[in-house]
Design an enzyme around this catalytic site. Structure first.
Site, PDB file in Angstrom:
ATOM      1  N   PHE A  58       6.435  -5.918  -1.716  1.00  0.00           N
ATOM      2  CA  PHE A  58       6.499  -4.729  -2.560  1.00  0.00           C
ATOM      3  C   PHE A  58       6.171  -3.533  -1.685  1.00  0.00           C
ATOM      4  O   PHE A  58       5.028  -3.333  -1.288  1.00  0.00           O
ATOM      5  CB  PHE A  58       5.537  -4.789  -3.744  1.00  0.00           C
ATOM      6  N   ASP A 118       2.640  -2.333   6.640  1.00  0.00           N
ATOM      7  CA  ASP A 118       2.486  -1.538   5.417  1.00  0.00           C
ATOM      8  C   ASP A 118       1.054  -1.731   4.920  1.00  0.00           C
ATOM      9  O   ASP A 118       0.745  -2.690   4.227  1.00  0.00           O
ATOM     10  CB  ASP A 118       3.493  -1.992   4.368  1.00  0.00           C
ATOM     11  N   LYS A 128      -1.912   6.062  -0.548  1.00  0.00           N
ATOM     12  CA  LYS A 128      -2.897   5.821  -1.606  1.00  0.00           C
ATOM     13  C   LYS A 128      -4.262   6.421  -1.288  1.00  0.00           C
ATOM     14  O   LYS A 128      -4.490   7.595  -1.510  1.00  0.00           O
ATOM     15  CB  LYS A 128      -2.966   4.341  -1.929  1.00  0.00           C
TER      16      LYS A 128
END
Length: 404
Positions: free
Chosen positions: A146, A231, A260
């Site tokens: 994801f 990632d 984030k």
């Protein structure tokens, strides 16, 4: 007729449902205020936040140091675009590059933008440095990944909800099983520009690869002149008890994708971080963002990096993560079939006999605990790194209660 406190939340949910596209299925709670690890809804009920906006709130809600940096910058300068220099971007990029042990930072806003940027950088590097034939570059990706919601990214997702009905998709991605280093080695050929991986797969349910996997990926990429892109958008910046999840195996990727928590939980901020020989392939005018590198985000990001440089949050996450793991493991066989924990990040597989993940999340909500389900039977736990051991214990007791 006046609105009462009791029905205010329901009315706000109805208004949202009527006028906001239904691209999410939120739990039925309407947050109004928050501080630290606690969220208060419009009706005054308090909830322990065990989601942290998918790690965007690693430092909790309204951390005083982060708010102070934002307030100070709000009074000075918020946006110039990259058409001009600003006095915050240089210090932020310097600090983040030092934290990562790299040369250059390319600032963006969202995590998906960071991934898209990483893909463009990898392809440009493949053509301009490695010598891959034009339009032939490929990137190896993992099943269960994801990396975001843009059309390029969902095109190499194997989650039907993310993938289906959004094509046609961009070519150039080769899938391998997650955690299988031999499959990565077999997938690499003369056109491979990069291997793009989450060091720990978050959306998949906090899936932790086998010991030594990341080290072997690093070796394979080095041996084959291929970029290793990590990632770390969810897993990085203190979440797993290290600055980066790659640090768990002493591995340094060629490219970090960050987001984030980099924005301190108050604004979107992401970045691609790599050395000059990689990020230097991007030329003026080839990539950018109106808001990427804006002075407000840079001021907040600088404060976040300064907080991480102390090591305090990584240490807390490691120690409290062991406490969390001990508590969750006591539930295995009592409504839980398996747990996976890395620092203050956990995937908890719910026994179908106890209910689906969504049902457990709703029951925890009723008892004042916020979590999120994924893939049917799993709930994810990722509290702010400022949580206390007693609060972890209380949350586990609530989970024990709803499972029983």
């Amino acid at each position: 007729m006046s609105t009462t406190v009791d029905d205010l939340g329901a009315q706000l949910i109805a208004a949202e449902s009527a006028h906001v596209a239904h691209n999410y299925h939120p739990l039925p709670v309407v947050a109004a205020r928050a501080e630290g690890v606690w969220v208060t809804d419009v009706e005054g009920k308090r909830y322990l936040d065990l989601l942290s906006a998918y790690s965007a709130l690693n430092f909790g809600h309204g951390h005083p140091a982060i708010l102070a940096a934002a307030r100070e910058q709000l009074e000075r300068l918020t946006l110039t675009s990259r058409a001009f220099h600003n006095d915050r971007l240089g210090p932020f990029a310097t600090a983040l590059a030092q934290l990562c042990g790299k040369d250059l930072v390319l600032p963006m806003n969202t995590g998906a933008e960071a991934v898209e940027t990483g893909i463009k950088v990898a392809r440009a590097w493949g053509y301009r440095t490695k010598g891959v034939a034009p339009d032939a570059a490929t990137i190896v990706v993992a099943n269960g990944n994801f990396h975001g919601r843009t059309t390029t990214i969902v095109g190499f997702s194997d989650d039907p909800t993310a993938h289906d009905d959004f094509g046609p998709y961009a070519p150039g991605f080769v899938h391998v099983p997650y955690g299988d280093a031999d499959a990565i080695a077999a997938a690499i050929d003369e056109n491979t520009a990069a291997v793009l991986l989450e060091p720990i797969q978050g959306e998949a349910g906090v899936v932790i690869p086998p010991d030594g996997f990341l080290r072997r990926v690093r070796e394979i990429c080095t041996e084959n002149n291929v970029l290793f892109i990590a990632d770390e958008i969810q897993s990085g910046l203190g979440r797993v008890g290290e600055t980066f999840a790659c640090d768990r195996e002493g591995v340094v990727p060629d490219v970090y994708l960050l987001g984030k928590a980099l924005g301190g939980g108050i604004l979107p901020l992401s970045a691609v971080v790599a050395n000059e020989d990689v990020l230097g392939v991007i030329r003026p005018g080839e990539h950018g963002s109106t808001f990427g590198g804006n002075p407000l985000a840079a001021a907040v990001g600088l404060r976040v990096v300064e907080m991480l440089a102390s090591g305090e949050f990584q240490t807390r996450a490691k120690a409290l993560g062991e406490h969390l793991a001990q508590g969750l493991e006591s539930l295995v066989g009592h409504g839980v079939t398996a747990v996976r924990v890395a620092g203050l990040w956990a995937g908890v597989d719910i026994d179908p006999a106890a209910g689906r993940g969504r049902e457990i999340a709703e029951k925890l909500l009723a008892r004042g605990v916020l979590v999120k389900d994924t893939h049917g039977q799993t709930i994810r736990i990722a509290p702010p790194l400022t949580i206390r051991a007693t609060e972890i214990d209380w949350a586990i007791e609530q989970l024990r209660h709803v499972l029983s």
